[in-house]
Design a protein around this motif. Structure first.
Motif, short mmCIF file in Angstrom:
data_model
loop_
_atom_site.label_atom_id
_atom_site.label_comp_id
_atom_site.label_asym_id
_atom_site.label_seq_id
_atom_site.Cartn_x
_atom_site.Cartn_y
_atom_site.Cartn_z
N VAL A 195 0.84 -1.20 0.00
CA VAL A 195 0.00 0.00 0.00
C VAL A 195 0.88 1.25 0.00
N HIS A 196 1.96 1.25 0.77
CA HIS A 196 2.86 2.40 0.77
C HIS A 196 3.50 2.58 -0.60
N ALA A 197 3.82 1.49 -1.27
CA ALA A 197 4.41 1.59 -2.60
C ALA A 197 3.48 2.31 -3.57
N VAL A 198 2.18 2.06 -3.44
CA VAL A 198 1.21 2.73 -4.31
C VAL A 198 1.26 4.23 -4.10
N GLY A 199 1.26 4.66 -2.83
CA GLY A 199 1.31 6.09 -2.54
C GLY A 199 2.60 6.73 -3.04
N LEU A 200 3.72 6.05 -2.83
CA LEU A 200 5.01 6.57 -3.30
C LEU A 200 5.00 6.72 -4.82
N ALA A 201 4.42 5.75 -5.50
CA ALA A 201 4.37 5.79 -6.97
C ALA A 201 3.46 6.90 -7.47
N LEU A 202 2.27 6.99 -6.90
CA LEU A 202 1.30 7.96 -7.39
C LEU A 202 1.76 9.40 -7.16
N LYS A 203 2.43 9.65 -6.04
CA LYS A 203 2.88 11.01 -5.76
C LYS A 203 3.85 11.52 -6.83
N ASN A 204 4.54 10.59 -7.48
CA ASN A 204 5.52 10.97 -8.48
C ASN A 204 4.88 11.37 -9.81
N THR A 205 3.60 11.07 -9.99
CA THR A 205 2.95 11.39 -11.26
C THR A 205 1.77 12.36 -11.12
N ILE A 247 2.08 10.92 3.36
CA ILE A 247 0.65 11.15 3.08
C ILE A 247 0.05 9.78 2.76
N PRO A 248 -0.93 9.32 3.54
CA PRO A 248 -1.50 7.99 3.30
C PRO A 248 -1.91 7.81 1.84
N SER A 249 -1.71 6.61 1.34
CA SER A 249 -1.94 6.35 -0.08
C SER A 249 -3.37 6.66 -0.51
N ASP A 250 -4.34 6.41 0.36
CA ASP A 250 -5.73 6.72 0.00
C ASP A 250 -5.91 8.23 -0.15
N GLU A 251 -5.19 9.01 0.63
CA GLU A 251 -5.29 10.47 0.50
C GLU A 251 -4.60 10.93 -0.79
N VAL A 252 -3.54 10.23 -1.19
CA VAL A 252 -2.89 10.55 -2.46
C VAL A 252 -3.86 10.32 -3.61
N ILE A 253 -4.60 9.23 -3.54
CA ILE A 253 -5.62 8.95 -4.56
C ILE A 253 -6.65 10.06 -4.60
N GLY A 254 -7.02 10.56 -3.42
CA GLY A 254 -7.96 11.67 -3.35
C GLY A 254 -7.41 12.93 -3.99
N VAL A 255 -6.12 13.18 -3.83
CA VAL A 255 -5.49 14.34 -4.45
C VAL A 255 -5.49 14.18 -5.98
N MET A 256 -5.26 12.95 -6.44
CA MET A 256 -5.31 12.71 -7.88
C MET A 256 -6.69 13.06 -8.44
N LEU A 257 -7.73 12.73 -7.69
CA LEU A 257 -9.09 13.10 -8.09
C LEU A 257 -9.25 14.61 -8.13
N GLU A 258 -8.75 15.28 -7.11
CA GLU A 258 -8.86 16.75 -7.05
C GLU A 258 -8.14 17.40 -8.23
N ILE A 259 -6.92 16.98 -8.49
CA ILE A 259 -6.14 17.57 -9.58
C ILE A 259 -6.78 17.27 -10.93
N GLY A 260 -7.21 16.03 -11.12
CA GLY A 260 -7.83 15.67 -12.39
C GLY A 260 -9.11 16.45 -12.66
N THR A 261 -9.87 16.69 -11.61
CA THR A 261 -11.11 17.44 -11.76
C THR A 261 -10.85 18.88 -12.18
N LYS A 262 -9.74 19.43 -11.69
CA LYS A 262 -9.41 20.82 -11.99
C LYS A 262 -8.55 20.97 -13.25
N MET A 263 -8.09 19.86 -13.79
CA MET A 263 -7.21 19.92 -14.95
C MET A 263 -7.95 20.48 -16.16
#
Length: 300
Positions: A195-205, A247-263
């Motif tokens: 689960v931590h690996a997912v968060g580390l990966a997503l934060k980079n993109t 930053i917990p991986s689930d919160e990183v996923i939430g940030v991806m949603l926020e950024i994508g919505t505003k993109m």
């Protein structure tokens, strides 16, 4: 499914002494009513398609009909085999295999969308190169695909996996996270580490836009697959070493949603912005529209 978040997955696995793949197989069997053996057999078939796409990409003609891309996977593989890649031999192989599968997709070959066609090279690149490196049997990699699927399920239900909705962070980013988390499990890591690996990966993109030249899944998509495979290996190693996503991986996923919505719409697979609208991007688009194409193997 009994889980909606990555934290749910980690908690259930810890409580019931399960791997992520074991949890996903059981949940899919329950949801579909199919025997677990049938579900695993079907997934084994998908892994076979992935391996064949790697082989075809390395050995066959992957020139796309547009002429924009083709042959880079083979070039990188030859380089990784004869030289000493800066990223290391096996990361070089993962990169080559990811490029190859993505080129098979661009040349209308058969691939598995993981989670999309635009990001189809990352999981095969990581899985097939790791199988060769560690001598794993197909059954192990098949199980790993279930772990990747569980991660993708969470991302898809809490954010995006579509470039048209959330940019390339949603396609390539999700694939990197899926591959990183699954690789942690394949190498004996805990569900929590995965689960931590997912968060580390997503934060980079986060914030990565989707800007395909001429609207085709070629430039810069293919190169992003190659680099994404290397990112997945790095994120998995960090997590296995004990690095945690602050930053917990689930919160990183939430940030991806926020950024994508505003993109901006121009940066979500419309080819109306980013690299697609550079002078070269516009010139290549006109060449493709005119049917002239471009030189095969042009840098992505």
């Amino acid at each position: 499914m009994r889980f909606r978040t990555l934290n749910d997955i980690a908690e259930i696995c810890k409580r019931e002494s399960l791997t992520i793949s074991e949890l996903m197989i059981a949940e899919q069997a329950k949801e579909t009513g199919q025997p677990e053996e049938d579900i695993v057999r079907q997934m084994a078939g998908y892994y076979g398609v992935m391996k064949e796409a790697v082989r075809k990409g390395l050995e066959g003609d992957t020139r796309s009909s547009s002429g924009l891309t083709g042959g880079d996977g083979r070039r990188v593989n030859e380089y990784a085999s004869s030289m000493e890649p800066s990223v290391g031999d096996w990361a070089g192989k993962a990169m080559a295999y990811a490029l190859s599968v993505s080129e098979v997709n661009a040349s209308m070959g058969r691939i598995v969308a993981t989670p999309t066609a635009g990001s189809c090279g990352i999981l095969p690149g990581v899985f097939v190169s790791s199988q060769e490196r560690f001598g794993w049997e197909d059954e192990k990699l098949t199980a790993g695909l279930f772990a990747a699927g569980a991660i993708g399920y969470v991302i898809a239900n809490n954010s995006f996996i579509s470039g048209a909705e959330g940019g390339c962070q949603a396609e390539v980013g999700s694939a990197i996270g899926m591959a990183a988390g699954a690789l942690v499990e394949l190498r004996g890591g805990t569900p929590e580490q995965a689960v931590h690996a997912v968060g580390l990966a997503l934060k980079n993109t986060l914030g990565l836009i989707c800007d395909p030249v001429a609207g085709l899944v070629e430039v810069p998509c293919i190169v992003r697959n190659g680099l994404g495979a290397v990112n997945a290996l790095a994120a998995a190693d960090m997590a296995l070493a004990g690095v945690r996503s602050v930053i917990p991986s689930d919160e990183v996923i939430g940030v991806m949603l926020e950024i994508g919505t505003k993109m901006p719409m121009e940066h979500r697979e419309t080819a109306l912005g980013g690299l697609a609208q550079t002078p070269t991007g516009r010139k290549l688009t006109e060449q493709v529209k005119a049917g002239n194409g471009a030189s095969a193997g042009r840098p992505g």
